[in-house]
Write an enzyme that holds these catalytic residues in place. Structure first.
Site, PDB file in Angstrom:
ATOM      1  N   ASP A  71      43.813  40.034  37.622  1.00 35.33           N
ATOM      2  CA  ASP A  71      42.416  40.218  37.472  1.00 35.33           C
ATOM      3  C   ASP A  71      41.664  40.382  38.840  1.00 35.33           C
ATOM      4  O   ASP A  71      41.519  39.408  39.523  1.00 35.33           O
ATOM      5  CB  ASP A  71      41.821  38.924  36.823  1.00 35.33           C
ATOM      6  CG  ASP A  71      40.525  38.842  36.382  1.00 35.33           C
ATOM      7  OD1 ASP A  71      39.999  40.154  36.414  1.00 35.33           O
ATOM      8  OD2 ASP A  71      39.935  37.778  36.134  1.00 35.33           O
ATOM      9  N   GLU A 122      32.016  41.967  39.689  1.00 38.30           N
ATOM     10  CA  GLU A 122      32.064  41.684  38.279  1.00 38.30           C
ATOM     11  C   GLU A 122      32.318  40.165  37.839  1.00 38.30           C
ATOM     12  O   GLU A 122      31.749  39.816  36.791  1.00 38.30           O
ATOM     13  CB  GLU A 122      33.544  42.393  37.618  1.00 38.30           C
ATOM     14  CG  GLU A 122      33.459  42.471  36.171  1.00 38.30           C
ATOM     15  CD  GLU A 122      34.031  41.278  35.321  1.00 38.30           C
ATOM     16  OE1 GLU A 122      33.911  41.178  34.137  1.00 38.30           O
ATOM     17  OE2 GLU A 122      34.692  40.390  36.048  1.00 38.30           O
ATOM     18  N   GLU A 123      33.079  39.442  38.627  1.00 43.54           N
ATOM     19  CA  GLU A 123      33.210  37.902  38.325  1.00 43.54           C
ATOM     20  C   GLU A 123      32.108  37.031  38.422  1.00 43.54           C
ATOM     21  O   GLU A 123      32.019  36.099  37.618  1.00 43.54           O
ATOM     22  CB  GLU A 123      34.452  37.355  39.298  1.00 43.54           C
ATOM     23  CG  GLU A 123      35.650  38.234  38.782  1.00 43.54           C
ATOM     24  CD  GLU A 123      36.408  37.874  37.673  1.00 43.54           C
ATOM     25  OE1 GLU A 123      35.751  37.327  36.793  1.00 43.54           O
ATOM     26  OE2 GLU A 123      37.431  38.516  37.482  1.00 43.54           O
ATOM     27  N   HIS A 138      41.922  33.806  36.883  1.00 42.38           N
ATOM     28  CA  HIS A 138      40.981  32.977  37.562  1.00 42.38           C
ATOM     29  C   HIS A 138      41.577  31.581  38.287  1.00 42.38           C
ATOM     30  O   HIS A 138      41.168  30.796  38.333  1.00 42.38           O
ATOM     31  CB  HIS A 138      40.015  32.464  36.632  1.00 42.38           C
ATOM     32  CG  HIS A 138      39.018  33.468  35.852  1.00 42.38           C
ATOM     33  ND1 HIS A 138      38.030  33.491  35.272  1.00 42.38           N
ATOM     34  CD2 HIS A 138      39.159  34.956  36.162  1.00 42.38           C
ATOM     35  CE1 HIS A 138      37.260  34.538  35.073  1.00 42.38           C
ATOM     36  NE2 HIS A 138      38.066  35.327  35.515  1.00 42.38           N
TER      37      HIS A 138
HETATM   38 ZN   LIG Z   1      38.414  40.710  35.333  1.00 47.12          ZN
END
Ligand SMILES: [Zn+2]
Length: 498
Positions: free
Chosen positions: A318, A352-353, A451
Site C-alpha cells: 500500500d 492519499e493516506e 497500514h
Molecule cells: Zn492505498
C-alpha cells in the site's frame, strides 16, 4: 477502499453474447490460462446481443501476454522500498519519493515527466505505549490513528468500556462512558472483495468523536485488519466539528482479543500514552508521466496509484504495489511496437493516506481538460490477482466491457455487473463525469498487512502481481486504442465512496 453501488446491469449477459458471436478479427493464439475456467452462468439468461461488432483488442492481448512474460513490476516496488522506504505525507521521505518517481518514469521512457504541486498535510506519530494495569499487567501493542491528538505526557489511565458498534455506544448512557476509555471491538471479515474493510472502517473514522460526545477520555479501536498478530494497523480518522478532540489508537488483533477476554471476566483498567503532533502542511507533488498516443485527439487514459504510504511498514503493498503495476503497465505500452491512439498517463498521487490533497490537486489543475480525459483507472489494492472488471460510463459505453471481458478471460477474470467506484485518487475525476474502470483485485491477503509494520516487500507475491499488471496494461491499452467514445458518467450517478 472501493465500494460499489450495484447498478445491476447484466453485463455478464453481454459478455457471453459476444463470447459466442463469431469474431471477424484474427486474434492472437490464446495464451496460457492461469486458473481453471469457472462456469459463469448457472441460470437461464436473456441474451442481449451488442449492436456493434466486437472491437479489435488483438494488440491489447499482445500487451497482456508480453506483460505476463516480462513484467518488472516487482523490480519497481523493490526500488521504491529500498531507495525511499516508507514515505508518509509531509515527511522528509516525501520529496525523496517524488524524486525517485520522476527518475523512474524517465528511465522507463515516459514523456512529459513532471511534478504538479500539492499541499501535503503533516502529522507525526510520537511516542505510543499502552498497558493493561488491572486486573493483571499486560503490555498492549497499539498505534496512534492518523490525525489524532495526543494525551498529556503522563497519559490517560481509566477503566475500559467495550462496545461492538457505533450504535451500541449510542445506546449507552453517558454516565457509563464519561471519563473512560471506549474500546470499539469490531471484527473485520476477510473477504475477496475487501468489503469487510468498508464495514469496519467507519468505526475507526468516526468512533473517536462518537465516544467524545459521551465524555470519553480516549478511544481505542480493534485494528481494522484481518491479521492475527501483534502488529496494529494505523489509518486516518476524522474529528467531528464542535466535538472535543480525544486521543485515539488502534490495538493489534491479538491484544484486542486479550482485552476482550479480560473484560468478559470483569473490569479492566488501562494506561495509554500518545504524543503525536499535527504540523504545518508542506509543499509536495503529484508525479505525472505520459506514454503519448499516435492520434491527434489529445485524449488521455489515466492510470493512477498513490506514492505516499503510512510510516509503520515499507508501503510495499500500500501502495508500492499499485505504483509498480501502473509504472510497469506504462512501460509495457511504451515498448510495444504499435502505439495506441490515445495517450496513457501514469499519475502517482501524493497524500492519499491522510488528506487526499493529491487527488483534488490533479482534478483542479486539469479542470479545463477533463473533457479530454477518456477514462481513469486506479491501482490501490495491493498485489492481488484481478478477478473482475467493472465500468462506470455512459450506458451505451458500458458495452465496452464485452470486449474487455474477453481480453481478461485468459487471465481468469470476468466482467462484473456493478458500477465501478474507482478509488480515492480518481474519485474527483469520477465526480466530474470522467468514465471509470475498475480492475477488482483479490484482497484476501491485503488487509492482513496494510497500514501495519507487516507491509513489507516479502508480502508481495510476484505471480499475482504480474497477473494484475498484465490486466491493467491490457485494459489501459485497449481503452487508449478504442474506437468511439465512452461519453461521460451521467448525472446523477457520479457519486461514489470518495
Ligand atoms: Zn492505498
Amino acid at each position: 477502499m472501493r465500494v460499489t453501488t450495484g447498478r445491476g446491469i447484466s453485463l455478464f449477459t453481454l459478455m457471453l453474447a459476444a463470447c459466442s458471436a463469431p469474431t471477424p478479427i484474427a486474434r492472437p493464439q490464446r495464451p496460457f490460462i492461469l486458473e481453471p475456467l469457472r462456469p459463469v452462468v448457472t441460470q437461464p439468461i436473456t441474451p442481449v446481443v451488442p449492436t456493434s461488432p466486437p472491437a479489435d483488442t488483438s494488440n491489447a492481448a499482445r500487451v497482456r501476454d508480453a506483460t505476463l512474460a516480462s513484467s518488472k513490476a516487482l523490480d519497481h516496488i523493490t526500488s521504491l522500498v529500498d531507495k525511499v522506504g516508507p514515505r508518509m505525507s509531509g515527511s522528509e521521505a516525501s520529496p525523496r519519493a517524488v524524486a525517485w518517481a520522476v527518475a523512474k518514469m524517465k528511465e522507463l521512457g515516459f514523456s512529459n515527466v513532471h511534478t504538479e504541486p500539492v499541499k501535503e498535510s503533516h502529522w507525526v506519530r510520537g511516542i505510543e505505549t499502552g498497558e493493561v494495569v488491572s486486573p493483571s499487567s499486560h503490555q498492549i501493542a497499539l498505534t496512534a490513528l492518523g490525525g489524532t491528538v495526543g494525551t498529556s505526557e503522563r497519559g490517560v489511565s481509566a477503566e475500559v468500556v467495550e462496545v461492538e458498534s457505533l450504535e451500541a455506544l449510542a445506546a449507552l448512557p453517558d454516565t457509563a462512558v464519561k471519563g473512560k476509555i471506549v474500546f470499539f471491538h469490531v471484527v473485520m471479515d476477510k473477504t475477496r472483495d475487501g468489503s469487510g474493510y468498508g464495514h469496519s472502517v467507519g468505526v475507526r473514522f468516526a468512533g473517536p468523536s462518537a465516544a467524545a460526545k459521551k465524555g470519553a477520555a480516549l478511544a481505542l479501536v480493534r485494528t481494522v485488519g484481518t491479521g492475527d498478530d501483534r502488529a496494529p494497523h494505523t489509518g486516518a480518522m476524522k474529528y467531528a466539528d464542535g466535538v472535543a478532540k480525544i486521543p485515539a489508537a488502534a490495538v493489534s488483533v491479538a491484544d484486542a482479543e486479550l482485552i476482550h477476554r479480560l473484560l468478559a471476566e470483569g473490569p479492566v483498567k488501562m494506561h495509554v500514552v500518545l504524543t503525536p503532533r499535527e504540523l504545518a502542511p508542506v509543499d509536495g507533488a503529484n508525479v505525472v508521466g505520459d506514454i503519448p498516443g499516435s492520434g491527434s485527439s489529445g485524449e488521455i487514459v489515466v492510470l493512477g496509484a498513490h506514492l505516499d504510504s503510512w510510516d509503520l511498514g515499507m508501503g510495499a503493498l500500500d501502495d508500492g504495489a499499485g505504483c509498480g503495476i501502473v509504472l510497469e503497465a506504462g512501460r509495457q505500452i511504451a515498448v510495444f511496437a504499435a502505439k495506441p491512439k490515445r495517450t496513457v498517463r501514469v499519475v502517482l498521487f501524493a497524500n492519499e493516506e491522510y488528506g487526499g490533497a493529491g487527488a483534488k490537486a490533479y482534478a483542479k489543475a486539469h479542470e479545463s481538460e477533463l473533457a479530454k480525459h477518456y477514462a481513469a483507472i486506479e491501482a490501490d489494492l495491493g498485489d492481488g490477482r484481478v478477478y473482475e472488471v467493472t465500468i462506470r460510463a455512459s450506458a451505451e459505453a458500458s458495452r465496452a466491457l464485452v470486449d474487455y471481458g474477453m481480453l481478461l478471460f485468459p487471465l481468469g477474470a470476468f466482467v462484473g455487473d456493478k458500477d465501478a467506484d474507482g478509488g480515492s485518487d480518481v474519485g474527483p475525476l469520477r465526480n466530474a463525469g470522467v468514465p471509470i474502470l475498475e480492475l477488482r483485485q483479490d484482497a484476501t491477503r491485503y488487509f492482513d498487512v496494510h497500514h501495519s509494520a507487516n507491509d513489507v516487500l516479502e508480502k508481495v507475491m510476484k505471480g499475482d502481481l504480474d497477473q494484475a499488471t498484465a490486466a491493467y496494461a491490457a485494459i489501459a491499452y485497449a481503452l487508449a486504442d478504442r474506437d468511439g467514445e465512452l461519453g461521460r458518467i451521467p448525472e446523477p450517478g457520479r457519486k461514489g465512496s470518495h
